[in-house]
Design an enzyme around this catalytic site. Sequence first.
Site, mmCIF file in Angstrom:
data_model
loop_
_atom_site.group_PDB
_atom_site.id
_atom_site.type_symbol
_atom_site.label_atom_id
_atom_site.label_comp_id
_atom_site.label_asym_id
_atom_site.label_seq_id
_atom_site.Cartn_x
_atom_site.Cartn_y
_atom_site.Cartn_z
ATOM 1 N N GLU A 5 0.847 -1.195 0.000
ATOM 2 C CA GLU A 5 0.000 0.000 0.000
ATOM 3 C C GLU A 5 0.881 1.243 0.000
ATOM 4 O OE1 GLU A 5 -2.598 1.481 -0.841
ATOM 5 O OE2 GLU A 5 -4.085 0.773 0.583
ATOM 6 N N ASP A 6 0.395 2.313 -0.634
ATOM 7 C CA ASP A 6 1.162 3.554 -0.626
ATOM 8 C C ASP A 6 1.020 4.285 0.702
ATOM 9 O OD1 ASP A 6 -1.500 4.251 -1.052
ATOM 10 O OD2 ASP A 6 -1.107 5.495 -2.804
ATOM 11 N N ILE A 7 -0.225 4.349 1.223
ATOM 12 C CA ILE A 7 -0.458 5.091 2.459
ATOM 13 C C ILE A 7 -1.609 4.444 3.230
ATOM 14 C CG2 ILE A 7 -1.982 6.759 1.322
ATOM 15 C CD1 ILE A 7 -0.791 8.903 3.240
ATOM 16 N N ASP A 9 -4.000 5.579 6.343
ATOM 17 C CA ASP A 9 -4.328 6.634 7.301
ATOM 18 C C ASP A 9 -5.391 6.127 8.271
ATOM 19 O OD1 ASP A 9 -6.535 7.017 5.480
ATOM 20 O OD2 ASP A 9 -5.447 8.603 4.498
ATOM 21 N N THR A 10 -6.676 6.246 7.991
ATOM 22 C CA THR A 10 -7.694 5.755 8.925
ATOM 23 C C THR A 10 -7.679 4.237 9.019
ATOM 24 O OG1 THR A 10 -9.420 5.652 7.242
ATOM 25 C CG2 THR A 10 -9.221 7.710 8.508
ATOM 26 N N GLY A 11 -7.297 3.571 7.935
ATOM 27 C CA GLY A 11 -7.256 2.117 7.921
ATOM 28 C C GLY A 11 -8.549 1.472 7.470
ATOM 29 N N LYS A 37 -0.134 7.029 8.796
ATOM 30 C CA LYS A 37 -0.612 8.122 9.650
ATOM 31 C C LYS A 37 -1.172 7.519 10.937
ATOM 32 C CE LYS A 37 -1.930 11.240 5.907
ATOM 33 N NZ LYS A 37 -3.046 12.037 5.358
ATOM 34 N N LYS A 57 -1.567 14.758 8.191
ATOM 35 C CA LYS A 57 -1.636 15.883 7.256
ATOM 36 C C LYS A 57 -1.782 15.317 5.850
ATOM 37 C CE LYS A 57 -0.577 18.897 10.491
ATOM 38 N NZ LYS A 57 -1.452 19.922 10.961
ATOM 39 N N PHE A 58 -2.378 16.087 4.948
ATOM 40 C CA PHE A 58 -2.559 15.643 3.577
ATOM 41 C C PHE A 58 -1.253 15.825 2.815
ATOM 42 C CE2 PHE A 58 -4.128 15.266 -0.662
ATOM 43 C CZ PHE A 58 -5.223 14.445 -0.553
ATOM 44 N N ASP A 65 -1.996 12.184 -4.996
ATOM 45 C CA ASP A 65 -2.445 13.427 -5.599
ATOM 46 C C ASP A 65 -3.602 14.055 -4.846
ATOM 47 O OD1 ASP A 65 -5.220 12.848 -6.991
ATOM 48 O OD2 ASP A 65 -3.962 11.121 -7.452
ATOM 49 N N ARG A 71 0.550 14.339 -8.425
ATOM 50 C CA ARG A 71 0.913 12.925 -8.497
ATOM 51 C C ARG A 71 2.330 12.709 -9.032
ATOM 52 N NH1 ARG A 71 -1.437 8.007 -8.558
ATOM 53 N NH2 ARG A 71 -3.482 8.874 -8.177
#
Length: 82
Positions: A5-7, A9-11, A37, A57-58, A65, A71
């Site tokens: 996965e690239d990121i 956050d909340t999951g 995150k 943070k975004f 992107d 991107r």
Amino acid sequence: MLIVEDIVDTGISMNYLLSELSKHNPKRLSIVTLLFKKAAFQFNYSLDYVGFEIPDKFVVGYGLDYDGLGRNLPDLYQLSTT
């Protein structure tokens, strides 16, 4: 099975994916993510490999992107609120 996965956050998306893949009874499921995150994470499953832990943070760049912009940036950048 290795999920890349690239990121995370909340999951929420990963939680759904894990529940769907678990229905196929894999011998093992491992997760690797470039960015994590931790402050936004809402679940208790483990991430086996984390490249970098970042603040909630975004970010854009390196394939991530905002409405199709950013991107192709060669590095990661936090979006400014100003």
